[in-house]
Scaffold this motif. Structure first.
Motif, PDB file in Angstrom:
ATOM      1  N   UNK A 143       0.814  -1.231   0.000  1.00  0.00           N
ATOM      2  CA  UNK A 143       0.000   0.000   0.000  1.00  0.00           C
ATOM      3  C   UNK A 143       0.842   1.274   0.000  1.00  0.00           C
ATOM      4  N   UNK A 144       1.944   1.303   0.734  1.00  0.00           N
ATOM      5  CA  UNK A 144       2.801   2.492   0.721  1.00  0.00           C
ATOM      6  C   UNK A 144       3.395   2.711  -0.663  1.00  0.00           C
ATOM      7  N   UNK A 145       3.841   1.626  -1.271  1.00  0.00           N
ATOM      8  CA  UNK A 145       4.429   1.747  -2.610  1.00  0.00           C
ATOM      9  C   UNK A 145       3.382   2.160  -3.640  1.00  0.00           C
ATOM     10  N   UNK A 146       2.170   1.650  -3.500  1.00  0.00           N
ATOM     11  CA  UNK A 146       1.096   2.036  -4.425  1.00  0.00           C
ATOM     12  C   UNK A 146       0.769   3.524  -4.316  1.00  0.00           C
ATOM     13  N   UNK A 147       0.820   4.062  -3.099  1.00  0.00           N
ATOM     14  CA  UNK A 147       0.575   5.498  -2.931  1.00  0.00           C
ATOM     15  C   UNK A 147       1.649   6.324  -3.637  1.00  0.00           C
ATOM     16  N   UNK A 148       2.918   5.945  -3.458  1.00  0.00           N
ATOM     17  CA  UNK A 148       4.004   6.718  -4.059  1.00  0.00           C
ATOM     18  C   UNK A 148       4.016   6.605  -5.580  1.00  0.00           C
ATOM     19  N   UNK A 149       3.700   5.410  -6.085  1.00  0.00           N
ATOM     20  CA  UNK A 149       3.765   5.197  -7.535  1.00  0.00           C
ATOM     21  C   UNK A 149       2.446   5.504  -8.236  1.00  0.00           C
ATOM     22  N   UNK A 150       1.369   5.660  -7.493  1.00  0.00           N
ATOM     23  CA  UNK A 150       0.077   5.931  -8.107  1.00  0.00           C
ATOM     24  C   UNK A 150      -0.487   7.284  -7.746  1.00  0.00           C
ATOM     25  N   UNK A 151      -1.016   7.387  -6.528  1.00  0.00           N
ATOM     26  CA  UNK A 151      -1.683   8.626  -6.118  1.00  0.00           C
ATOM     27  C   UNK A 151      -0.736   9.820  -6.130  1.00  0.00           C
ATOM     28  N   UNK A 152       0.488   9.610  -5.639  1.00  0.00           N
ATOM     29  CA  UNK A 152       1.395  10.761  -5.569  1.00  0.00           C
ATOM     30  C   UNK A 152       1.821  11.238  -6.957  1.00  0.00           C
ATOM     31  N   UNK A 153       1.992  10.329  -7.884  1.00  0.00           N
ATOM     32  CA  UNK A 153       2.334  10.741  -9.248  1.00  0.00           C
ATOM     33  C   UNK A 153       1.199  11.565  -9.861  1.00  0.00           C
ATOM     34  N   UNK A 154      -0.031  11.171  -9.583  1.00  0.00           N
ATOM     35  CA  UNK A 154      -1.179  11.945 -10.081  1.00  0.00           C
ATOM     36  C   UNK A 154      -1.203  13.336  -9.455  1.00  0.00           C
ATOM     37  N   UNK A 155      -0.965  13.397  -8.139  1.00  0.00           N
ATOM     38  CA  UNK A 155      -0.942  14.697  -7.459  1.00  0.00           C
ATOM     39  C   UNK A 155       0.174  15.569  -8.009  1.00  0.00           C
ATOM     40  N   UNK A 156       1.352  14.994  -8.216  1.00  0.00           N
ATOM     41  CA  UNK A 156       2.484  15.768  -8.748  1.00  0.00           C
ATOM     42  C   UNK A 156       2.189  16.291 -10.145  1.00  0.00           C
ATOM     43  N   UNK A 157       1.546  15.472 -10.972  1.00  0.00           N
ATOM     44  CA  UNK A 157       1.202  15.905 -12.327  1.00  0.00           C
ATOM     45  C   UNK A 157       0.228  17.080 -12.292  1.00  0.00           C
TER      46      UNK A 157
END
Length: 395
Positions: A143-157
């Motif tokens: 779950x931590x890795x999914x947040x960094x590679x999924x949700x956080x990438x969307x937020x950064x974009x």
């Protein structure tokens, strides 16, 4: 091809305008649209969540796999979308070495028997460690890795897109400001006594041109403001979703603690069983002149019986089972008894042992020929063997 060239030229122009606006803001030569305090707090909380999630993730990976080379190998397998090969844990490898050593040194010798028992326990510890690593990876790391590679990438974009929309908005504001200043200057009526009519005509034409430029800049500003507001709302919704991320990570943290508790409980149970098995083994240091373990204290009564006497062999001796002392018939020595406090609960393995409860006080003493890891314990009219490691001898 012409369309692509026009689009390329348009994109280059937009990029240049943003670069100029960004540079002027850095040098304090242009105004910058500031976000509201709530939005800034959301951004700060999102950045903090991302940074600490990365640190926790990396350190948990170190905890589960201390070998950096193995971590790099697993990372490469994941990036190549290939299955990570099964790896032998340190406990399982130690168990393998002990079993091989027992086979070569003699499985029927006291040392070989002990090696076999310990290797079995280490193998169980290794299996428990493997289960813990697997469970922790699924319930916590993933779950931590999914947040960094999924949700956080969307937020950064979306944040980068919001930054571009803000630069476009501020560039439009600067362009409108310049156009209005030029229009005001151009609409100043010239003095006919000092200026020729030709200049008046040129001034009127320039005023009309700047008026059109102001209208165009105001239209561009309205479009830029709309796009900025829309993008700010999208980014704000994503940032507010960090609260849901915290809830999810909290649940995963509870799962990690649960799996870690189960793992350490299994390890404790396996080692406790091993200790009981080793405690029931016959003395392995028969005939030695040194004690099997250091004395508990300078006044401990076990210091004089730390070694077992050499028992002469002969056909007339009774088997060990028949020669065993009946504890109920053994009287405690006149001197040498001591009080002891029980450190942990202990469950008796058979009728010859005494069950213990933590923090209770019992009377203990040793008998000649006893294993130094054991004492005779008395509680009221109950008597039995107790392990020394579970006791704190008192004066």
């Amino acid at each position: 091809m012409d369309f692509n060239m026009k689009k390329l030229a348009s994109d280059a122009g937009i990029f240049f305008t943003r670069a100029v606006q960004f540079t002027e803001e850095k040098f304090g030569q242009a105004e910058k649209t500031e976000l509201d305090a709530h939005f800034e707090n959301l951004l700060a909380r999102a950045d903090s969540t991302k940074n600490w999630t990365e640190r926790i993730l990396r350190q948990t990976e170190v905890l589960l796999q201390p070998n950096p080379s193995a971590r790099v190998e697993e990372f490469l397998y994941e990036k190549l979308d290939r299955k990570v090969p099964s790896r032998v844990t340190n406990g399982e490898l130690l168990a393998q070495y002990m079993a091989e050593a027992a086979s070569e040194l003699g499985p029927s010798t006291p040392y070989g028997k002990t090696l076999i028992k310990v290797s079995e326990a280490e193998k169980r510890l290794g299996a428990a460690e493997r289960d813990f690593i697997h469970t922790a990876s699924l319930s916590f790391l993933t779950p931590l890795r999914n947040f960094l590679e999924g949700d956080w990438k969307t937020i950064s974009k979306e944040r980068r897109l919001l930054q571009n929309r803000r630069l476009d908005l501020d560039a439009c504001k600067a362009r409108l400001k310049k156009a209005k200043a030029a229009e005001a200057k151009a609409t100043t009526v010239p003095d006919f006594q000092e200026t020729r009519p030709r200049n008046y005509i040129l001034s009127a034409s320039a005023s009309a041109l700047w008026n059109d430029e102001v209208d165009k800049a105001e239209q561009e500003l309205r479009v830029a403001q709309t796009e900025f507001d829309r993008q700010a709302e999208v980014t704000r919704l994503l940032l507010e979703g960090i609260s849901s991320t915290h809830v999810n990570h909290l649940r995963c943290l509870h799962e990690f603690v649960k799996s870690q508790t189960t793992y350490y409980a299994q390890c404790y149970r396996h080692m406790l069983d091993l200790q009981k098995q080793l405690g029931r083994f016959p003395g392995t240091f028969v005939g030695t002149t040194e004690p099997a373990s250091p004395p508990l204290s300078s006044t401990s009564p076990t210091t004089t019986v730390a070694t077992m006497p050499v028992v002469p062999t002969g056909t007339g001796l009774a088997p060990p089972e028949e020669a065993a002392l009946c504890l109920e018939e053994v009287a405690p020595p006149a001197s040498g008894t001591r009080k002891a406090r029980v450190l942990y609960d202990y469950e008796a393995a058979d009728s010859s042992e005494l069950a213990l409860l933590a923090d209770e006080l019992i009377t203990v003493y040793s008998l000649p020929g006893m294993d130094p890891d054991w004492l005779i314990g008395e509680r009221g009219n109950k008597k039995g063997k107790v392990p020394v490691t579970y006791l704190e001898l008192l004066s």
